[in-house]
Design an enzyme around this catalytic site. Sequence first.
Site, PDB file in Angstrom:
ATOM      1  N   HIS A 161       0.841  -1.210   0.000  1.00  0.00           N
ATOM      2  CA  HIS A 161       0.000   0.000   0.000  1.00  0.00           C
ATOM      3  C   HIS A 161       0.873   1.257   0.000  1.00  0.00           C
ATOM      4  CE1 HIS A 161      -3.579   2.288   1.811  1.00  0.00           C
ATOM      5  NE2 HIS A 161      -2.573   3.131   1.963  1.00  0.00           N
ATOM      6  N   GLU A 162       1.812   1.300   0.924  1.00  0.00           N
ATOM      7  CA  GLU A 162       2.625   2.516   1.059  1.00  0.00           C
ATOM      8  C   GLU A 162       3.532   2.718  -0.152  1.00  0.00           C
ATOM      9  OE1 GLU A 162       1.942   4.660   3.254  1.00  0.00           O
ATOM     10  OE2 GLU A 162       0.591   3.378   4.409  1.00  0.00           O
ATOM     11  N   HIS A 193       1.990   4.533  -3.058  1.00  0.00           N
ATOM     12  CA  HIS A 193       1.765   5.982  -2.967  1.00  0.00           C
ATOM     13  C   HIS A 193       2.835   6.803  -3.680  1.00  0.00           C
ATOM     14  CE1 HIS A 193      -1.725   6.195  -0.471  1.00  0.00           C
ATOM     15  NE2 HIS A 193      -1.162   5.710   0.612  1.00  0.00           N
ATOM     16  N   ASP A 214      -5.309   7.712  -0.925  1.00  0.00           N
ATOM     17  CA  ASP A 214      -6.160   7.117   0.109  1.00  0.00           C
ATOM     18  C   ASP A 214      -7.544   7.721  -0.044  1.00  0.00           C
ATOM     19  OD1 ASP A 214      -4.203   5.549   1.445  1.00  0.00           O
ATOM     20  OD2 ASP A 214      -3.401   7.377   2.330  1.00  0.00           O
TER      21      ASP A 214
END
Lengths: 477, 197
Positions: free
Chosen positions: A296-297, A300, A309
């Site tokens: 997920h990170e 970004h 997000d």
Amino acid sequence: MKMIFKYLTSITLSILLTGVVHATPELPDNVQVFTSLEKTSFSINDKLMVSVTYRNVGNQTVSLLKWDTALNGGLTEDLFSIEFNNQQIPYTGIHAKRLAPSPSDFVQLAPGESVTGAVSLQRSYPINFKGYYTIAMRNSGALASKTQSPLAFNLTADRPIIEAKRPARFQSCSASQIASTDAALTSAERIANTAINDLRGTPVALRPSALRYREWFGSYSAGRYSQVEGGMARIASALSNQTIGFNCDCTNQEGVNPDNTFAFVFPNDPYNMTLCGVFFRVPRDGTDSKSGTIVHEISHFNVVASSDDFGSALDQSGSRRLANSSPTSAIRNANAFEYFAENTPFLQMALPADLAVVSATSSKSRPSAGQPVTIVGVISNVGDGLASASVVGVTLSDVSGNVQTAETTVSPLDAGENFDFEINFRAPDALGEYTVDVCVSEVVGESNTNNNCMALTAILVRESVTITPILPLLLDD
Amino acid sequence: MSNRSSASKESLSKLAIVSCLLLTQFACNETNSVRAQATSVNAQDVKSNSSVNETVSNKLMLDLAVDQGFLDAGKFALIATLKNGYANEISFLPWANPFEENVTADFLTIVDLKAGAELPYRGIMIKRMPPKPSDYRSLAPQKSIRNTIDLSRSYKFCAHQKLKVVFSGALYSQLSTPYNLEVSSLELVLPDAFPDC
């Protein structure tokens, strides 16, 4: 290895140096650069070498520094722009910091003289997936405005993924935090590579029905799928090739409550992330896990997927709703990348079809040579996914090697749907016994091909009987 | 030289005062924010621009403005005002929008109109647990809520930029149906107090 050409004719150039003409910024004026590939199709066992020739097109001898060129035995700089699926392949090779050059670091090029070096691409660029790539020298030099056309090559198969993440950097982490995070990083690399393999490995025809994709990214379009594929490829590449920085001190960031936060990043600061309280409370794998959080990170970062997000998609149910309501938002949802990679609960990319010949009968078992024969039957899709259009055919074979075929088209079939077929043909001219096989062709992604054929009872082709007209003979008498 | 030094000190002094004001205002908002999470928005949170008898519009109206005083000191303090035009109380999640204490997501589209380019977001991106009911804020019908949020660390601003600021995020509720949201955009030119780029 290098070769010095005293002279290159234009004919030689057109054969040997297939196209690109430009100069890199570090090169002296009047040095042109030509790139070439040994071939245009490479297997995973082939060395992916590119040759670069530097030619002095001026009137005076030039001194060419071999550093950061292809004349140095290997790449030490990002010399090439390589694209796959319209996405840049990142340079993952070394950058060298050196002492001042010595005379041996230069090569002298007399007017008209050339020098060629060959370098391996796969050591410096993750060229791992089958398909077509384009390659061009990065160009901003004085001669770069000359006509250029990128070269194309094909990698014929996926390279097996070698999980070889780089050691991570840790800051303000305890020994147990380092151990659990390092294990999660290994797991994140694995699930990201599996995810990109699954995205790439799904046949184009099955992508519109790929359940796992639709679950997290919404309805299919080729463009959106390509964006997701590119983003996931860069996530996997970053996890395999970049040094990830982990900071375990989450207490000093305004706006962050460590008690309800997994992690945070600054998207323009790759590849550093700060891990917060929730991260260390969740399991390594599964939904909203440590490994998924790392995916997920990473997503970004602006250089990766530049994902967002969404306040409405902070969990799986919210992310599913976002996928349903707004696929264009879903493909930017960091949690969608995470949940796709975590794949918990497990979802297949595409439900496979399974075509079967469930019945087939011949209108005649002892036809005369040339006599019309009809075979009727039923094709059924006994699988779980849509079957694309196919062909059902009948093959008659005898012991002498005589073969006769006939076929008809089968329309696309939904799961559980049947298709009644009829194939008309004439019995072979050669007499004898023929085996009869009815087969439906395999469709993309079919789960079972053992039921695609049915053997019918053999037919016997007899000599055709000519009926003599008796009545005229009687009349003649 | 002397004049410049004096002017410089004056600027620093002014900046220090404004910074204090800025901090005070943000701290004030923080206090309000905490108070508002527990119950409906109270009188101190609300800047009521209208009477309760005003016609129900069945939408939320988000107005963006900028604090000129902070702007003159080289700080971009965005003032967001949300008015509830529904007949009933609404609740919304003050995450990833200007009603949080700090910027925690990329919820604005800021375009440099001269350059024709969007300013890249440089702030943080947070993966959080799903919200609890107490994370939502409520707003009575025909009432407004205002928050000031510092954008200075989330974007690189330069002097003389002509900017258009548009809210591109969302106000999430616990309802399945999203609110109708009417958003005003903001255009401004950054003064000399911002750095030359």
